[in-house]
Design an enzyme around this catalytic site. Sequence first.
Site, PDB file in Angstrom:
ATOM      1  N   ASN A  13      31.864  35.723  43.419  1.00 10.04           N
ATOM      2  CA  ASN A  13      30.960  36.726  42.855  1.00 10.04           C
ATOM      3  C   ASN A  13      31.688  37.959  42.342  1.00 10.04           C
ATOM      4  OD1 ASN A  13      28.638  35.241  43.298  1.00 10.04           O
ATOM      5  ND2 ASN A  13      28.242  36.128  45.311  1.00 10.04           N
ATOM      6  N   ILE A  14      32.576  38.529  43.179  1.00  8.90           N
ATOM      7  CA  ILE A  14      33.259  39.761  42.789  1.00  8.90           C
ATOM      8  C   ILE A  14      34.178  39.510  41.597  1.00  8.90           C
ATOM      9  CG2 ILE A  14      34.951  41.494  43.527  1.00  8.90           C
ATOM     10  CD1 ILE A  14      33.758  41.424  46.282  1.00  8.90           C
ATOM     11  N   CYS A 129      33.281  48.100  49.850  1.00  9.29           N
ATOM     12  CA  CYS A 129      32.087  48.535  49.126  1.00  9.29           C
ATOM     13  C   CYS A 129      31.462  49.742  49.805  1.00  9.29           C
ATOM     14  CB  CYS A 129      31.082  47.390  49.013  1.00  9.29           C
ATOM     15  SG  CYS A 129      30.508  46.720  50.595  1.00  9.29           S
ATOM     16  N   SER A 160      24.022  38.962  49.242  1.00  8.22           N
ATOM     17  CA  SER A 160      25.131  39.489  48.446  1.00  8.22           C
ATOM     18  C   SER A 160      26.434  39.467  49.231  1.00  8.22           C
ATOM     19  CB  SER A 160      24.824  40.916  47.992  1.00  8.22           C
ATOM     20  OG  SER A 160      24.813  41.816  49.085  1.00  8.22           O
ATOM     21  N   ALA A 161      26.400  38.922  50.438  1.00  2.90           N
ATOM     22  CA  ALA A 161      27.609  38.815  51.262  1.00  2.90           C
ATOM     23  C   ALA A 161      28.095  37.377  51.235  1.00  2.90           C
ATOM     24  CB  ALA A 161      27.318  39.255  52.695  1.00  2.90           C
ATOM     25  N   GLY A 164      33.850  35.533  51.427  1.00  7.16           N
ATOM     26  CA  GLY A 164      34.923  36.508  51.561  1.00  7.16           C
ATOM     27  C   GLY A 164      34.486  37.732  52.326  1.00  7.16           C
ATOM     28  N   THR A 165      33.291  38.239  52.001  1.00  2.09           N
ATOM     29  CA  THR A 165      32.760  39.414  52.696  1.00  2.09           C
ATOM     30  C   THR A 165      32.564  39.120  54.177  1.00  2.09           C
ATOM     31  OG1 THR A 165      31.625  40.185  50.705  1.00  2.09           O
ATOM     32  CG2 THR A 165      30.835  41.039  52.808  1.00  2.09           C
ATOM     33  N   ASN A 168      35.647  39.054  56.249  1.00  2.00           N
ATOM     34  CA  ASN A 168      36.364  40.324  56.338  1.00  2.00           C
ATOM     35  C   ASN A 168      35.583  41.409  57.077  1.00  2.00           C
ATOM     36  OD1 ASN A 168      38.618  39.456  54.863  1.00  2.00           O
ATOM     37  ND2 ASN A 168      37.641  39.919  52.911  1.00  2.00           N
ATOM     38  N   ASN A 287      26.511  46.547  46.351  1.00  2.00           N
ATOM     39  CA  ASN A 287      27.750  46.580  47.132  1.00  2.00           C
ATOM     40  C   ASN A 287      28.895  45.930  46.378  1.00  2.00           C
ATOM     41  OD1 ASN A 287      25.964  44.265  47.723  1.00  2.00           O
ATOM     42  ND2 ASN A 287      27.691  43.511  48.936  1.00  2.00           N
TER      43      ASN A 287
END
Length: 313
Positions: A13-14, A129, A160-161, A164-165, A168, A287
């Site tokens: 996504n990012i 974020c 939205s997480a 990877g989010t 971490n 975020n």
Amino acid sequence: MTKTKVAIIGSGNIGTDLMIKVLRKSKTLEMAAMVGIDPESDGLARAKRMGVATTHEGIDGLTRLGVWPEIGIVFDATSAGAHLRHNEIVTGAGKVMVDLTPAAIGPYVIPVVNGDEHLDASNVNMVTCGGQATIPIVAAISSVATVHYAEIVASISSKSAGPGTRANIDEFTETTSAGIEKVGRAGKGKAIIILNPAEPPMIMRDTVFALSSGADEETIRASVNAMVDKVRSYVPGYRLKQEIQFERFGSNNPVRIPGLGEFEGIKTSVFLEVEGAAHYLPAYAGNLDIMTSAGLATAEKIAVRRKMKEHAK
């Protein structure tokens, strides 16, 4: 001035949102390569459709692409653990790494606070974020008062997480807390993240609590409002959710913070909302949008700096 070619490691996504921002918005950066590890990822498929070179063989595949020698800046949108090796290869090749993971190898960078201080660094870290959303507020208060303690709570939609989010989370709290102290200049910082499963998905919301002394409410309010306007210049969906709140603590009712003791002064509570630009991600994913926007703004400054140094030779 010719554009600086960039690569993005991480086709999630990012990384995908950042790619679209570079392609649509940047006057100084040119997309050269998108890197992933899943050949079926939507990010790699979109990159191919948009004429960007791709590889699903990670950092090793990137170094084998013909465009590798021409790339000046590499974004890492993977994970803190993977970033260690990525950084060694990228900086070892004389390129600049813009780190969108919480690995925190390089100096913390918040564009509106210290965006001009580390333009010659080989690796810059975009904190998190939550850090990008809240550290500017802490820094705004620190610019007019002494901040003894600052605590932030970042609430994001669980949708939205991504992997990877979620991988971490520990690094998020540690890196954000350190950023509150190092960049926000708070005596002590604390960070909390909440993944909210609400339906419909909630827009990112952040709360900043700061205990300070040395400035009155109006001075703090003016500094915070000015900072909100600065952040909005590259994150249009960044805004105050409600009026800034204040609470005074005097000698007869000091506030006690575990491990720090008692303090007199003003507690400032700032409530923020970050709506995404929806370039690729849904609008509620503020975020992720604030991270890609901050990374883009930082890389553009680095690119201009590198070109100026080249022309000066």
